[in-house]
Every structure is written in structure tokens, then in C-alpha cells.
Scaffold this active site. Structure first.
Site, PDB file in Angstrom:
ATOM      1  N   GLY A  16      22.258  59.616  48.671  1.00 24.14           N
ATOM      2  CA  GLY A  16      23.491  60.224  49.153  1.00 24.14           C
ATOM      3  C   GLY A  16      23.199  61.580  49.741  1.00 24.14           C
ATOM      4  O   GLY A  16      22.222  62.240  49.371  1.00 24.14           O
ATOM      5  N   GLY A  81      30.154  48.875  51.345  1.00 20.24           N
ATOM      6  CA  GLY A  81      31.386  48.134  51.148  1.00 20.24           C
ATOM      7  C   GLY A  81      31.424  47.314  49.866  1.00 20.24           C
ATOM      8  O   GLY A  81      30.509  47.349  49.047  1.00 20.24           O
ATOM      9  N   HIS A 239      34.306  52.913  55.017  1.00 19.31           N
ATOM     10  CA  HIS A 239      33.152  52.007  55.016  1.00 19.31           C
ATOM     11  C   HIS A 239      32.112  52.613  55.936  1.00 19.31           C
ATOM     12  O   HIS A 239      32.413  52.980  57.078  1.00 19.31           O
ATOM     13  CB  HIS A 239      33.542  50.611  55.493  1.00 19.31           C
ATOM     14  CG  HIS A 239      32.390  49.661  55.446  1.00 19.31           C
ATOM     15  ND1 HIS A 239      32.137  48.739  56.443  1.00 19.31           N
ATOM     16  CD2 HIS A 239      31.396  49.502  54.540  1.00 19.31           C
ATOM     17  CE1 HIS A 239      31.053  48.054  56.142  1.00 19.31           C
ATOM     18  NE2 HIS A 239      30.590  48.491  54.995  1.00 19.31           N
ATOM     19  N   ASP A 240      30.881  52.729  55.470  1.00 19.24           N
ATOM     20  CA  ASP A 240      29.870  53.462  56.238  1.00 19.24           C
ATOM     21  C   ASP A 240      29.670  52.899  57.638  1.00 19.24           C
ATOM     22  O   ASP A 240      29.468  53.656  58.598  1.00 19.24           O
ATOM     23  CB  ASP A 240      28.542  53.561  55.481  1.00 19.24           C
ATOM     24  CG  ASP A 240      28.040  52.238  54.925  1.00 19.24           C
ATOM     25  OD1 ASP A 240      28.554  51.167  55.328  1.00 19.24           O
ATOM     26  OD2 ASP A 240      27.129  52.270  54.076  1.00 19.24           O
ATOM     27  N   THR A 262      19.739  49.917  55.427  1.00 20.07           N
ATOM     28  CA  THR A 262      19.424  48.889  54.447  1.00 20.07           C
ATOM     29  C   THR A 262      19.895  47.526  54.938  1.00 20.07           C
ATOM     30  O   THR A 262      19.217  46.512  54.792  1.00 20.07           O
ATOM     31  CB  THR A 262      20.071  49.231  53.095  1.00 20.07           C
ATOM     32  OG1 THR A 262      19.566  50.491  52.647  1.00 20.07           O
ATOM     33  CG2 THR A 262      19.760  48.171  52.051  1.00 20.07           C
ATOM     34  N   ASN A 299      26.667  40.568  59.244  1.00 20.57           N
ATOM     35  CA  ASN A 299      25.805  41.286  58.308  1.00 20.57           C
ATOM     36  C   ASN A 299      24.434  40.627  58.311  1.00 20.57           C
ATOM     37  O   ASN A 299      24.318  39.439  57.982  1.00 20.57           O
ATOM     38  CB  ASN A 299      26.387  41.233  56.900  1.00 20.57           C
ATOM     39  CG  ASN A 299      27.642  42.048  56.750  1.00 20.57           C
ATOM     40  OD1 ASN A 299      27.593  43.258  56.582  1.00 20.57           O
ATOM     41  ND2 ASN A 299      28.783  41.383  56.811  1.00 20.57           N
TER      42      ASN A 299
END
Length: 490
Positions: A16, A81, A239-240, A262, A299
Site C-alpha cells: 500500500g 475488488g 476499485h483500483d 498483479t 480479468n
């Protein structure tokens, strides 16, 4: 306005960061003020997030803005998420949130198949079928410990939970909720017809709010801890990937983006969900974006495979840098071995190089032994999966893509970016690296009234950061041959 200073808390699956953004009306600059590892823990057989440690580190980042004299006016939090925490009826956390890589959801759709079909769920939510989606996690809660959900007062996704810890306000931010296979994509509200069939009570869910909502200032006790008053907490596109897409420095409608970290989140931005039998069979997802947009994407297992390989080598006493691994990959012979990056065997932690070797043994390929061979296999396979996804997007949307914009940490992998251009036959524009934090800050600018639109935000990003550009080389024939072998693996 004069210099606007904001704090973006950007939480990834492994680390983070607190990033202070300064906006002068034309350009934005960044300064990292705090970085910390995000270390999941096994507790009594459950793989969980250490959420209170994460919250502690967020408060450290806020405190540092005070010590450094940054005078930030707002804070926004974005995370991965699907994962959530449960609060009891007194608003207290009931347990550490479970990590999406926990095994409790394996095969869960079979458990509820007599109540809900995969087609019914997709036709409502438009979300790619993945075991760990929020709806499936809640189903696993009902299967393993139904009393837990009965005792729970509210569930909050991770950024919503952290916002609640800061402000005492319970709200569900739209983009994070959209990842969970639990929203009606067309209505952009909770799909209560689905949750009812699984016995999940409607009262569990907090009201949905849009990105840019002001949740107010910090709780008094938090203010005392951090030594700062009047920081406003905004719901960003939490959500990133939704934040990262805000920061894609592209104009127009026909660009493809890869938010590379990732995970590789690859798709296009649409005004409305695209849900039909073809998109369901192709397993594309429709997630919410900023300003009413839909992120039509897939994804793809991303740099996780590289990261987990590096962790294994480190466990063996070989602390290779990413730069060393890339150089070794360049020396390895091209296209000796290919994997399907999304094969289930690569989802979980463990000895990733050995998992790759086992995949190659089973599929009758050269078994990669050296570091360079393993890394080159991963890179080439990812690039070919990007091509497969590009072709799927173009077919389903009925439009050709003009370019690929790669944002996020994966932009540092120059070798992979060039492979992506070669495999897909499209120009690749890479950058900015800190797209998620930048998108977080851009949404705070919009919430503060300093930026009016996505197009304006993207122009600010383009003006503020240097991009790298990769054109396809003349190696198309070799990539075409490898692509045929790759498709056979799928």
C-alpha cells in the site's frame, strides 16, 4: 485555484502507498509519503487480510502529511475488488476480511446451482464468472457458517470499510460493488432477486453512492490520532482498476487499456453494459466506471505469476531483481514453452516455476528450467493472451481498436510492452506507472470542482507524465505461429 493538495491511499494485494498529489490547475505532481507491505495471514485455516494493520498504516500516512506540512484537503482510498468485511449490529468488525485467494469458494457455484444458474447471474450482472466474486463469497458464508450472515448488520467492501473506520459513515461505492457479481448492470443497483435466492438478506447492504461523494471529515478520535482537522474523505472510483482507467491518457472511444499489475485488467470503456450470449460465453465482464461509464473487460492473470516465481526463487536463497529476470528472459530462446496464464493451477500461492514446468510437461512442450526460460515463457504467454483478448473485444464490439494503453506497475516491464505490441500488431503506449493513484487524485479533483470531465482529467494526465511508445516490429510471422499453438492450449 492555487495549489490543491490531496492524499491518495492506493492499496494493492501486496503493498500500500500514501501518495500526496498537488494540482496547480494544469498539471498534477506526485510524492509518495508512505509505503508499507500488505501481508495476508492464515488464521485458523482461513486466508485473511490484516485489515486493522492496513488501517493503522493509513493513519500513519495521514499523520505524515501533517508532519510534512502538506495541508491536504481530502483523502480517497482505492483497493482491489470483491473482498469485504462484516460488521455486527453495533457496527463492530466481526472477523478479518477473507482474502479472495482463500479456497472456501472453490466449487461454490455447484453448491447453489439448483437456486441460480450461471446464465441467470450473468444476464443480470454482466460479470465474468470467477469463483471468488463477492456473490460467491457470500454464498460460501451461507454454506459454511450461515449464522455469521444472520448476525451481521452490514457488509462493506474493503475501501468502504476503511472509509467507515475513518468517518463512521456506511456507504457502498458503486465501482467497487460492481466487481462483485452482485449488481444489476443495467439498473446499477443491487440485484436483490439474486441475493434473495441465496438467502442473503437485503438489509446487509449499505446504500450505493457514486465516485466523488463527500463522506465528511474524520471522526474526532481519528483527528486526535493524526493531528489534522477538516480532511474530507471522498469516495473515489474505489476499485483500483476503475481509478486506473480514469488515468489512461487517451482520447476518443476506441482505445484498449491494460491496467497491468498483479492482475491484467484488459478492456474498453463503454457508455452502457454489453451483455449477450456471446459476451457470456467469452466470459467478459461489465464493471462500473467513473462518470457513468462501463468498463468492458476481462480479468487476466497478470504479473502475479512473475511475482510468485520471484518469491519462490527467494525462498530458495536466490534474490533475483526484476531487472535481472528480464535480462535472463531476453537471452532465452523464443517460443519454446507457452502456458495459459488463466489456468486454475496458477491461481494460488506456491512454487510457481514448478507449476509452470508441470503445465508444460502435461501439454508435451519443452520444460523450462532456467530463470530466463521460465520468465520468457510467462511474458510470451501473457502477450499472446492479450492478443486473444483484443480479438475478442473487437469481435464482440464490432470495432477495431486503435491502440493499446498500458498503465500501472507493468509499464516498467519494457520487454513485455514490446512483446504486447508485436503479438497484437498494435501500437502500445505505456504509462503512467502510478495510474491508480493518479486516477484516485483526479476523482478528488472532480469532487472538489477543479476538473469537470473524464476527457479533461485524461488531458491533465497526458500533460503531466511522460509516456513510452512501442511499435510492432517485423516479427509478426513468429508471433502468428506461436499464437496458433497458444490457442490450442486454451
Amino acid at each position: 485555484m492555487a495549489d490543491l493538495k490531496m492524499l491518495a491511499i492506493d492499496l494493492g494485494a501486496s503493498s500500500g502507498r500514501g501518495i500526496v498529489g498537488s494540482f496547480d490547475g494544469k498539471k498534477i505532481t506526485l510524492r509518495e509519503n508512505h509505503r508499507f507491505s500488505n501481508d495476508p495471514v492464515f488464521v485458523n485455516g482461513r486466508f485473511t487480510w490484516d485489515i486493522l494493520r492496513i488501517f493503522f498504516e493509513i493513519k500513519n500516512s495521514i499523520t505524515k502529511t501533517v508532519i510534512d506540512g502538506d495541508n491536504v484537503s481530502s483523502i480517497g482510498i482505492d483497493t482491489w475488488g470483491v473482498d469485504y468485511g462484516l460488521l455486527d449490529r453495533n457496527g463492530r468488525l466481526m472477523a478479518n476480511p477473507t482474502h479472495y485467494r482463500d479456497t472456501r469458494t472453490v466449487g461454490i457455484t455447484d453448491w447453489y446451482a439448483d437456486k441460480l444458474s450461471a446464465e441467470e447471474v450473468y444476464n443480470v450482472t454482466g460479470i465474468q464468472a470467477i469463483d471468488f466474486n463477492t456473490l460467491n463469497q457470500l454464498a460460501a458464508e451461507m454454506k459454511d457458517d450461515p449464522s455469521m450472515l444472520k448476525r451481521a448488520g452490514k457488509m462493506l467492501w474493503i475501501p468502504d470499510l476503511l472509509n467507515y473506520f475513518l468517518t463512521g459513515k456506511m456507504a457502498t461505492e458503486y465501482t467497487i460493488a460492481s466487481t462483485g457479481m452482485i449488481l444489476d448492470a443495467a439498473k446499477r443497483s443491487f440485484a436483490f432477486d439474486l441475493t434473495k435466492k441465496l438467502g442473503i438478506k437485503k438489509s446487509l447492504f449499505a446504500p450505493i453512492v457514486q465516485p466523488g461523494t463527500d463522506l465528511g471529515t474524520l471522526l474526532p478520535q481519528i483527528n486526535e490520532e493524526v493531528g489534522k482537522n477538516n480532511i474530507h474523505v471522498y469516495t473515489v472510483a474505489s476499485h483500483d482498476t476503475a481509478s486506473a482507467v480514469i488515468a489512461v491518457p487517451a482520447q476518443g472511444e476506441d482505445f484498449i487499456y491494460i491496467s497491468s499489475g498483479t492482475w491484467s485488467l484488459m478492456g474498453m470503456e463503454l457508455p452502457q453494459p454489453l451483455i449477450n450470449d456471446e459476451t457470456r460465453i467469452a466470459n467478459f465482464t461489465n464493471e462500473g466506471g467513473a462518470k457513468g461509464t462501463i468498463r468492458f473487460l476481462k480479468n487476466i492473470m497478470g504479473l502475479w505469476i512473475i511475482q510468485e516465481s520471484r518469491r519462490q526463487w527467494k525462498r530458495e536463497g536466490k534474490d533475483y531483481s526484476y531487472a535481472f529476470m528480464e535480462e535472463e528472459a531476453k537471452k532465452a530462446k523464443p517460443f519454446q514453452s507457452l502456458i495459459n496464464p488463466d489456468d486454475a493451477s496458477f491461481n494460488t500461492p506456491g512454487n510457481m516455476p514448478e507449476k509452470i514446468r508441470e503445465f508444460c510437461r502435461k501439454t508435451g512442450q519443452h520444460v523450462p528450467e532456467t530463470v530466463g526460460e521460465v520468465v520468457r515463457c510467462i511474458y510470451e504467454s501473457l502477450a499472446l493472451k492479450y492478443r486473444y483478448t483484443v480479438e475478442g473485444i473487437q469481435m464482440l464490439r464490432g470495432k477495431k481498436a486503435t491502440a493499446i494503453n498500458v498503465v500501472g506497475g507493468g509499464t516498467k516491464d519494457k520487454f513485455l510492452s514490446q512483446m504486447t505490441a508485436d503479438a497484437c500488431g498494435l501500437a502500445v503506449h505505456a504509462g503512467p506507472e502510478e495510474a491508480t493513484a493518479i486516477g484516485n487524485l483526479m476523482m478528488q479533483c472532480m469532487a472538489a470542482g477543479e476538473i469537470g470531465s473524464l476527457a479533461e482529467a485524461r488531458q491533465v494526465v497526458a500533460d503531466s507524465f511522460e509516456l513510452k511508445h512501442y511499435a510492432p516490429t517485423n516479427e509478426r510471422a513468429a508471433w502468428d505461429d506461436a499464437y496458433g499453438r497458444f490457442c490450442a492450449l486454451l
